[in-house]
Structures are given as structure tokens and as C-alpha cells.
Write an enzyme that holds these catalytic residues in place. Sequence first.
Site, PDB file in Angstrom:
ATOM      1  N   GLU A  91      -0.593   1.959   2.436  1.00 32.40           N
ATOM      2  CA  GLU A  91      -0.758   0.509   2.506  1.00 32.40           C
ATOM      3  C   GLU A  91      -1.728   0.081   1.419  1.00 32.40           C
ATOM      4  O   GLU A  91      -2.318   0.923   0.732  1.00 32.40           O
ATOM      5  CB  GLU A  91      -1.233   0.079   3.899  1.00 32.40           C
ATOM      6  CG  GLU A  91      -2.584   0.640   4.300  1.00 32.40           C
ATOM      7  CD  GLU A  91      -2.930   0.388   5.779  1.00 32.40           C
ATOM      8  OE1 GLU A  91      -2.004   0.239   6.600  1.00 32.40           O
ATOM      9  OE2 GLU A  91      -4.117   0.343   6.093  1.00 32.40           O
ATOM     10  N   HIS A  96      -6.629  -3.568   9.098  1.00 32.30           N
ATOM     11  CA  HIS A  96      -7.406  -2.345   8.875  1.00 32.30           C
ATOM     12  C   HIS A  96      -8.575  -2.620   7.925  1.00 32.30           C
ATOM     13  O   HIS A  96      -8.424  -3.359   6.958  1.00 32.30           O
ATOM     14  CB  HIS A  96      -6.531  -1.247   8.243  1.00 32.30           C
ATOM     15  CG  HIS A  96      -5.507  -0.697   9.190  1.00 32.30           C
ATOM     16  ND1 HIS A  96      -4.335  -0.135   8.749  1.00 32.30           N
ATOM     17  CD2 HIS A  96      -5.468  -0.619  10.533  1.00 32.30           C
ATOM     18  CE1 HIS A  96      -3.627   0.274   9.785  1.00 32.30           C
ATOM     19  NE2 HIS A  96      -4.284  -0.012  10.884  1.00 32.30           N
TER      20      HIS A  96
END
Lengths: 315, 402
Positions: free
Chosen positions: A216, A254
Amino acid sequence: MAIFVDENTKVVYQGLTGSQGRYYGLLNRDYGTQVVAGTNPKKAGTDVEGIPVFASVADAVAETGADASCIFIPAPGVRSAVMEAAEGGVKFIVCITEGVPAQDEAWFFNELKRNHPDVQLLGPNCPGIISPGRSNIGITAGHIAQAPEPGRPNVGIVSRSGTLTYQALYELKLQGIGVTTCVGIGGDPVPGTSFIDCLERFEADDETSAVMMIGEIGGSAEEEAAEYIKANMSKPIAAYIAGQTAPAGKKMGHAGAIVSGGKGTAAAKMEALDDAGVKVGANPTGSRRAHGRDRQGALSPLPSELSGVVRGIRG
Amino acid sequence: MPTGVLHHDSKHRPRWRGRGRADVDLFEYQGKQFFAGFDIPVSRGRAVTTVDDAVAAAEEIGEYPVVVKAQVQVGGRGKAGGIKLADTADEVRTYATDILGMDIKGHTVKVVWIEVASDIAEEYYASFTLDRSAKKHLGMLSAEGGVEIEAVAEANPDAIAKIWIDPVDGLSESAAREWVAAAGLNPKATDGAVDILLKLYRAYTEGDADLVEINPLILKPTGEVHALDAKVTLDGNASFRHDWADYEATQERDVREQAAYEADLQYVGLEGSVGIIANGAGLAMSTLDVVNQVGGSAANFLDVGGGADADKFVSALTIIDNDPRVRSIFINIFGGITRGEEVANGIVAALDVIDISSPIVIRLDGTNADEGRAILEPHLSDGLQMQPTMLDAARKVVELAG
């Protein structure tokens, strides 16, 4: 073979007596994981459904031969829990806890590297690790993962995302593809285990035929993995990078998923991986067209890329 | 060896505590308060929200000129007219009137900082942040301060002296001294700079910052070194060991982000027309991407996390439906330990208690997806549709957004 953990791994759960630790500790034991101990200095001598509780990791190691730990301690206590595990003698530490301060993470990463170089930390802020059919340590739903089959091509997975990993496991299962080990390295800025740590082991693992990487935005771990792959990996790899349309300067859930100063973009990561010969799932529409629907008629973006790789090695 | 599906009663499932918290960006005046807490020299001053208070603050400082500085979390304040030097109380009044309420790159100025003006001999740059690749702290110091460090890095990368610090060792005085020498600061600034850098490193580590930056760090003609600006981002995950209530209270959030913050949801506001709800940060990011790939654009990022609480879906749907940008809503769920029927029940229960004006498209997959779909089936309508795959759902929701 699996990587990092298998049916012989004996795990002590730090925080077993808490609600999280108890719930997942028992779930992991039901799966078949050797959950040999828990720790809680105030509850030493008691047990959780037959799992003995010790005052410290060192005691648990001495009494049970535990060689791994799984941490379900709230964030403020993680720094000391990690060090307790390393000093207590376990060699593999899985830290599930989310929300650990970055300063703590940077500190114990370097402290372990210097004073406990034989200890491998996974996480923090990760779903854990599962070697399907052998051991499941953490919060992954064990039943969605297919155990590897001898003599057939099996896949290893390494991922920064939880739910996307579950999706990958599930769809591989629908396609009848086994998984040797699925490592959730987590979404924090200083993960204890990197893509490269896993790639290196998957390359050396005879049972693993291909590798799937789920990355990511944020940081440069995928770019570093691409460099490593170029120089060291012979096995086919498929990758997916989440966050292609994420705005710069915002943490996307995150702590580590942020594009800052033009660095850490999905585009740069995809390009680096593509350049290293990795099959990158850039466009799910295209990949589905290329590979067709699976028997469920429900092929999603990630594993279609991988299934192409697997199909390729199956010939 | 595991066999079959494990069934656990969801009522006994603990809620995952302590999810990551958003970073806290400080305004300059807060950054200076933060620095002052670590004995870093900053200019005397006061933050005010009205013109009268600005004049009173200047009078209280007792010496002119003073600087009237717009407090916004965006670069380029000076060029936008947000920083003025005032020689008299009347000038303070004029500038404060101009600056309060001013729009700087989409940020409205609500606070101005009034501080005593400093004589500047030279301007430097100093910062600490985490180098994620090296997994060490990175200090950057440059004799070319007062301009954007990115511009210096571009035009003259050698002008930035970098130091990588192992968090276990910390920054020693001798290392700081070598670092200052490498940056080529005026020798007169050496002692003052070393002192400030050691304190700044403490502020960064003990203060739990993701970033501390002083630009410019100034050398005064008198030889003192001084922080003339302060840029600080605090690590929200460390808030449990600090009292950051005042800093938290002034975070710049739009209406949607404020509501999500109060509901403890992981949310980022965007500008598109498709509202997004997904369970998991990676899946939510991926959902944004897929919506984009089929020609739409997302109005937000929202991770509802694990579990299947109806309450969480109520909060999430309400925040999204109140967003005037939103024309359709995409709920993208992948069941893991939380099973499909639990999530479906949560969604149905949420829709029982709230009315949602935009049409919803659900994609539900993973553990017990068929059972979950069966629960949703009787509730389906033009306003609540279901699609078998992420891609199909994305196409439908983008079509509905128009």
C-alpha cells in the site's frame, strides 16, 4: 515447509487473560496452534481454559518450551512486552496491537536488532501469521485459508493489509490453491518484519512456488522489495498496491499509509515492481478480462493476478 | 488440523480496542509552546483571536516592532500577506484586521500570533523525522534556511547536512557538533545551534512527534540562535502519555471529519460523489481505487473496522449521508472472523433506525457471504442494491452517482 511458524511452534500469549488475548488465543488453539501459555504477573498459577498462565515470558519459556509469543497488550505496554518476550527467550514475536507510538516502534526495532539479532518481530499493528493447516497466530480467520498440497504449486503471501489478505486467502481457496504461509507484516511505519524478510524465506522454501505481495501507499518498503526481487528472486510474484487514488498528506487508516512530500505513491511502487518483473495488478478490470471469471463468477482484483501466475507455473 | 468453519458467538467477541489515532498538527503558536516546554528559545508572544486582543498583546509585549502572523497549517503565509511587521499599535490594528478572517489557500485565519520582532543575521533550517527506510531518525540541517527545504533539496542537495540517529543511542553532543560543522553554519552559531538541536531532538523523541521543524532557525547579530518558526506534527498514537487536549481541540477538520472523529471512525474526507464504507484500511483504499477505475470518484475513505456493530454502521452511514457531495454509497464488506450474516444483520439494523437519502450498493463476500446475502435479500430495493463482486458494485454505484 512453511516459513517462520509451523505445527511445532509453541506460542505464549502475552495478554491471554485480557478480552482480546483470550478470544483469539482460544480461537488459535481451536485451529490447532500450540498455545502453550499465557502471561499475567497478577494471575500466575491460574489458567485460561486449561492454558497455564505464568508471571512472565521467561517463566513460560522455562516451563513450556515456548519459542514464540503473541502480544495482545494495549499499546502503552507494548514496548515493555516486546522486550520481555525477547529477553524471555522466544525467537518469534507477533505483535497484533494497533496504535503503538512510532517512537517506541523505532526504539525496539533497533534495540532488538542490536541486542537480540536472532529474534524476529512481526508487527506491530498486524493480523499475525498463518501457516494453513499448521499454525495460526493472530486474528486471521483460519477457515478461509487452504492448506498447501504436496506436489502442487502453492503460494506464499506477504501483506501490509488485513482485509485484503483475507480476501486473497479466500479467493485462493475458492480456486483450490494452497498457501504455505501468509504473513501480515502490518501497516505501521517501522514494521518488525519486512517484505524482504519474507521474500527471502519464500524463495528458499521448497513448498512455495509463487509469492503474492500486497502493498500500500507510504514508505519505500515495496521499492526496496523490488530491488531485492530483481537481484534474488527466481519464483514468480504477483503484487497489488492499494491506495492508487489516495490523496497526499493523509494517513489512510494505517499509521504508515501516507504519501508525503511526493514519496510513497502507489504509482512509484507499481512501477518499481513491474520493472523487477513482478506481475502487478494495476487494473482489476483488465486483469479480469485477461483471466476470465472463476467458477463463482466472482473474481476480484487481487487473486486474478496471482491465479495467472499460478496457472503459468502449472503450465 | 483445522476442519470446517469455526463458529463463535459474536456477542462474546471483544471489540478491538485502541485503534490508531490521527496525527495532531500544531499551529505555529502551539509549536512554539511545545518547543518552549523543552527550553528551545522562541520569541515572546501571544495568540489572539480578535483585533482588540492583538493590539493588547502588542502593548503587553512592550516593544516595537512586533510581527503579526496568521496561524494556518499551510505553507506560503508570507506570500499570501499573512505575515506583517508592525511598528505601532495602529499598524497592529490594521494588520490584524486584514489578516483575521483572511483565506490562505482554503484555510481561514482564526488566530493570529503577535510576537516581538527579531533581528536576523542568518537563516538556517533544522528538522527531525523518521526515516522509514533506514528505520532510524533523520536530522536535517542546512545553512540555507527561510525557504522551502524541498526547494533546497532540489537545487542544492549538498546544502543539507543529514544525520541518521539510532534511537537506542540518541543524539550525543559530539555528534551534534560534527553535524553542525558539516552543515557549514557560521562558527558564531555553533554553540547555540548544538544546544538547540539537542533540545529539539528531545522534543522530537520525548515529545512523541512525527516531525519537528524549525525554519528559519536564526542567528541574531548578537550571536544567539533562536527558533523563529515552529512546525510540529505529533504522533496521535502517543496521546495516552501526554496532555494534548488543547492541541486536539484546535485540529482543522471539516464538518464530516469532526463528526467521524467524535464517532471514533477512521475517516478521510475527499471530494468525489461516492460515499465509501469498507471493513479494513486496505480494503477501503482498494475500494477508492476501483471506484476511480470505473470512472467515479470517492467522497471519502472510511474504515469501520472489524465487528458488525449496528451502531458503527449508523454513525458511518449518517456521516456519509450528511455529506452534500454524496450521491450514492458503496458498502464493501469482506467477512473474516466476523461472518457475513453478522455484518448483514448490523447493516439491516442500522437501516431500521436511520433514513438514508442516497442509494446504497452493497458487496458482501468472504465468510458466510451467502448467509449474509440471504439476510439482505428481502430488504433490497432501488435504494438498497447488492452486487456480487467489488467491480460490479463499483460500476453500479458510479452509475447511480450519475
